[in-house]
Structure formats: structure tokens, C-alpha cells
Scaffold this active site. Structure first.
Site, PDB file in Angstrom:
ATOM      1  N   THR A  16       0.853  -1.194   0.000  1.00 51.86           N
ATOM      2  CA  THR A  16       0.000   0.000   0.000  1.00 51.86           C
ATOM      3  C   THR A  16       0.881   1.234   0.000  1.00 51.86           C
ATOM      4  OG1 THR A  16      -1.477   1.416   1.268  1.00 51.86           O
ATOM      5  CG2 THR A  16      -0.330  -0.231   2.547  1.00 51.86           C
ATOM      6  N   ASP A  69      -0.037   3.793   1.324  1.00 46.82           N
ATOM      7  CA  ASP A  69      -0.362   4.487   2.579  1.00 46.82           C
ATOM      8  C   ASP A  69       0.585   4.125   3.731  1.00 46.82           C
ATOM      9  OD1 ASP A  69      -2.556   5.390   1.133  1.00 46.82           O
ATOM     10  OD2 ASP A  69      -3.893   3.850   1.937  1.00 46.82           O
TER      11      ASP A  69
HETATM   12  O1  F6P Z   1      -5.174   2.886  -0.134  1.00 45.80           O
HETATM   13  C1  F6P Z   1      -4.589   3.507  -1.226  1.00 45.80           C
HETATM   14  C2  F6P Z   1      -5.390   4.710  -1.652  1.00 45.80           C
HETATM   15  O2  F6P Z   1      -4.716   5.329  -2.727  1.00 45.80           O
HETATM   16  C3  F6P Z   1      -5.681   5.729  -0.534  1.00 45.80           C
HETATM   17  O3  F6P Z   1      -4.576   6.522  -0.230  1.00 45.80           O
HETATM   18  C4  F6P Z   1      -6.858   6.463  -1.116  1.00 45.80           C
HETATM   19  O4  F6P Z   1      -7.662   7.033  -0.110  1.00 45.80           O
HETATM   20  C5  F6P Z   1      -7.607   5.376  -1.827  1.00 45.80           C
HETATM   21  O5  F6P Z   1      -6.675   4.343  -2.107  1.00 45.80           O
HETATM   22  C6  F6P Z   1      -8.258   5.820  -3.110  1.00 45.80           C
HETATM   23  O6  F6P Z   1      -8.966   4.762  -3.645  1.00 45.80           O
HETATM   24  P1  F6P Z   1      -9.641   4.746  -5.075  1.00 45.80           P
HETATM   25  O7  F6P Z   1      -8.643   4.140  -6.019  1.00 45.80           O
HETATM   26  O8  F6P Z   1     -10.836   3.873  -4.901  1.00 45.80           O
HETATM   27  O9  F6P Z   1      -9.978   6.144  -5.459  1.00 45.80           O
END
Ligand code: F6P
Length: 359
Positions: free
Chosen positions: A137, A139
Site C-alpha cells: 500500500t 499508505d
Molecule cells: O489505499 C490507497 C489509496 O490510494 C488511498 O490513499 C486512497 O484514499 C484510496 O486508495 C483511493 O482509492 P480509489 O482508487 O478507490 O480512489
């Protein structure tokens, strides 16, 4: 052994490097590898399970995204199924997943994913599937591993972007508020904000007070440089308030973070009387080539996953416990998210240099 590999959740730079490393090291043991496309979805559509060998993974280490595709919509336990009338219902297809995997004579699944995907992997393991997890991730919010791959590339991308904001902010004597990803953890904002010498860093772990942020910015104007860079994590929230969410909802009605930078910039403009602009870096942080650090980590994780499978340590996940990669139970990684601790070295260093966290 016949091993399957899938990539689930939001993509992160380094996924392809994991896939290639796992395939090459499995091949050298004489094992067979297949890839399941788009998380678990590939088990249910024709051509969704593809053979992987050295030729199939050649030249992909430096590429962003994932050759297998991914999804963060639903899970085998809550799978979106379209009805003949066009409506979508969520169904538990976990038994079918296990059945399909058995029919494909797959001995072990290498599940590469973040907390959501690892939770699914852990629940499938409880149902008897032999699973090895690989933590991913941008994050960096997973427990049990010092760092996840993709994080440092996202930090680099964000740092480069914030570097570019400095000149335009200075030219116009503006406050620039930039929103970074990270969900409910502030790692990306903290690291990129500090590396790119932001004046203010707002993260979910430290609820902010915009009066204090405005005072910090006004003080800076008085000292000379008449511009300011405020980095805000998408999950940051004011003292006693909640994070900013978009009106539209994600799969299963889940609320989606968004709007923090805009909200903060409007209020800072009022409080300081200064010209303020906001921007959201968004999915740029997930794209592009993994930096060397993430490629190395990904390849160590990919080969370690195969080694752990060879040892029969199913239900485990590979994790970085410097200086080594080791196996830990998947459940350890998903119990809680890894937040930025208040005594984190980067927080302390930033505070020591006068960066405001809005507290
Ligand atoms: O978990 C990774 C992430 O990029 C987060 O930082 C973000 O909030 C989320 O995924 C965004 O997800 P999506 O691809 O569904 O917009």
C-alpha cells in the site's frame, strides 16, 4: 507445487516487481505459476486465470500498475453480482472461490494487497485455503511490517510535486494547500511534507486548529518569505471535528475521503486575508515507476513469499523487520492500522525545525 498469485486493492508501484520475483523464483524450484486477474474476479470470467512464466514477466520490474489488474470493489465475501434487471447485489461467493481454486489444482495463493485484501486472504485461510500474504500500500498503514512497497515512490512523487509548488507560491505570494493520499494515516503527508520543506503539515493523527495554522503563516510573512506551503493528508481533521468526505460514495456505500485541501484553503484565506489556492495530488501518487527502494523491497517480498510457501507456513505474510524479511501471521498485520506515533522521529525532527502541525 502449483501457485497462484493475485494483486488486490488500490495499485502501488512495485506490484509488477513482486509478481516477476515470485514467478522467477518459483520457476527455479520447478513450480508452476498462474496469475488471477483483477483480484479474485478472474476466477469468474473466461481467460481470468493466466499462466505465468519467465517470458510472461520479462521487462516489468520498472513498470507501475500491475500486469494482473486489480480491483478495490467488493470481495469474495461481498461480491457485486449484476441481476437481469441491471441492479447490483452483494453476494458471498467465498465458497465458490475456494472451489474454483481447488478445481484449478492450485496448492497455494500468494495474495498481494493492503489491509482489505489481506483481510480477505486471512478469511479465506480460515476457510482452509493455503494463503501467503504480501503487504502492499502506498499508505504505509499496515502493522507488522516496517514499511510497505509503493510508499517511498508515492512520497517521492509527492515531494517532486510540492517542490514545484514553491516557485509559483513565491511568485504570487500565495498560500498553497496540497492534499495527499494516505486514508486515515498521515505517513505520505508527513514524509513528503517534511522532505519538500512544507511550512505546515496536517495529518489525521494530530487534529488541527486553523487559528494556529493562520498564526504560523502570518508569522512567516512577517519574517520575509511571503508564501507558504501547507500539506494536508486527506484524512486530517480539525480538533473536535471530522475528516472531509466527498458526496459520492464508494462500493457498499462506503464514504470516500476528499475535499480537505479545499476546505482548509477557504478558511485560511478568511483567517489570513491572503490569496490561497488548493490542489489534490490524487492518483498521481499511485502511478509511475517504482523507485529503486521499492523495487528492491518488492523483489525481496516476492522471493520470500515463495520461500515461505516452500516451508509450508500458510496464513503468514512476508514483512520487513530490518534488516531481514520474515514471516508473520497475516492477522497481526490487519488488527489495527499503523498510525504515525506522536514520538515518531520525523515528527520530532519537523517540530524541532519549526514546522507546524496545527496543534
Ligand atoms: O489505499 C490507497 C489509496 O490510494 C488511498 O490513499 C486512497 O484514499 C484510496 O486508495 C483511493 O482509492 P480509489 O482508487 O478507490 O480512489
Amino acid at each position: 507445487m502449483r501457485v497462484a498469485i493475485n494483486t488486490g486493492g488500490g495499485d502501488a508501484p512495485g506490484l509488477n516487481a513482486v509478481v516477476r520475483a515470485a514467478v522467477l523464483s518459483a520457476e527455479r524450484r520447478g513450480w508452476e505459476v498462474v496469475g488471477i486477474r483483477r483480484g479474485y474476479d478472474g476466477l469468474f470470467f473466461p481467460g481470468g486465470v493466466v499462466p505465468l512464466n519467465g517470458a510472461a514477466v520479462r521487462g516489468i520490474t520498472h513498470l507501475g500498475g500491475t500486469i494482473l489488474g486489480t480491483t478495490n470493489r467488493g470481495s469474495p465475501f461481498s461480491f457485486p453480482v449484476e441481476k437481469p434487471d441491471g441492479s447490483v447485489t452483494m453476494e458471498d461467493r467465498s465458497d465458490e472461490v475456494i472451489d474454483r481454486i481447488q478445481k484449478l489444482k492450485i496448492d497455494c495463493l500468494i495474495a498481494v494487497g493492503g489491509d482489505g485484501s489481506l483481510r480477505i486472504a486471512s478469511e479465506l485461510a480460515e476457510k482452509g485455503l493455503k494463503v501467503i500474504g504480501v503487504p502492499k500500500t502506498i499508505d504505509n498503514d499496515l502493522q507488522a511490517t516496517a514499511v510497505t512497497f509503493g510508499f517511498h515512490t508515492a512520497v517521492q512523487t509527492a515531494t517532486d510535486a510540492i517542490d514545484k509548488l514553491h516557485s509559483t507560491a513565491e511568485a504570487h505570494q500565495r498560500i498553497m494547500v496540497v492534499e495527499l493520499m494516505g486514508r486515515h494515516a498521515g505517513w505520505i503527508a508527513l514524509f513528503a511534507g517534511f522532505a519538500a520543506t512544507a511550512d505546515v503539515i496536517l495529518i489525521p493523527e494530530i487534529p488541527y486548529d486553523l487559528d494556529l495554522v493562520a498564526a504560523k503563516i502570518n508569522g512567516r510573512w512577517q519574517q520575509g518569505p511571503e508564501f507558504a506551503i501547507v500539506v494536508v493528508a486527506e484524512g486530517a481533521h480539525p480538533k473536535g471535528g471530522e475528516a472531509s468526505y466527498l458526496e459520492e460514495r464508494g462500493p457498499g456505500g462506503k464514504r470516500r475521503l476528499g475535499g480537505a485541501a479545499y476546505r482548509i484553503s477557504r478558511r485560511l484565506a478568511e483567517l489570513t486575508g491572503r490569496e490561497t489556492r488548493s490542489l489534490v495530488l490524487g492518483h498521481l501518487q499511485r502511478g509511475g515507476r517504482p523507485i529503486a527502494f521499492d523495487r528492491l523491497l518488492s523483489m525481496r517480498f516476492g522471493t520470500a513469499a515463495i520461500e515461505i510457501a516452500a516451508q509450508g507456513r500458510f496464513g503468514c505474510m512476508v514483512a520487513l523487520d530490518p534488516p531481514r524479511v520474515r514471516a508473520v501471521p497475516i492477522v497481526e498485520a490487519i488488527e489495527n492500522i499503523k498510525s504515525v506515533p506522536m514520538d515518531d522521529d520525523v515528527v520530532l525532527a519537523a517540530r524541532a525545525m519549526g514546522i507546524s502541525f496545527g496543534d
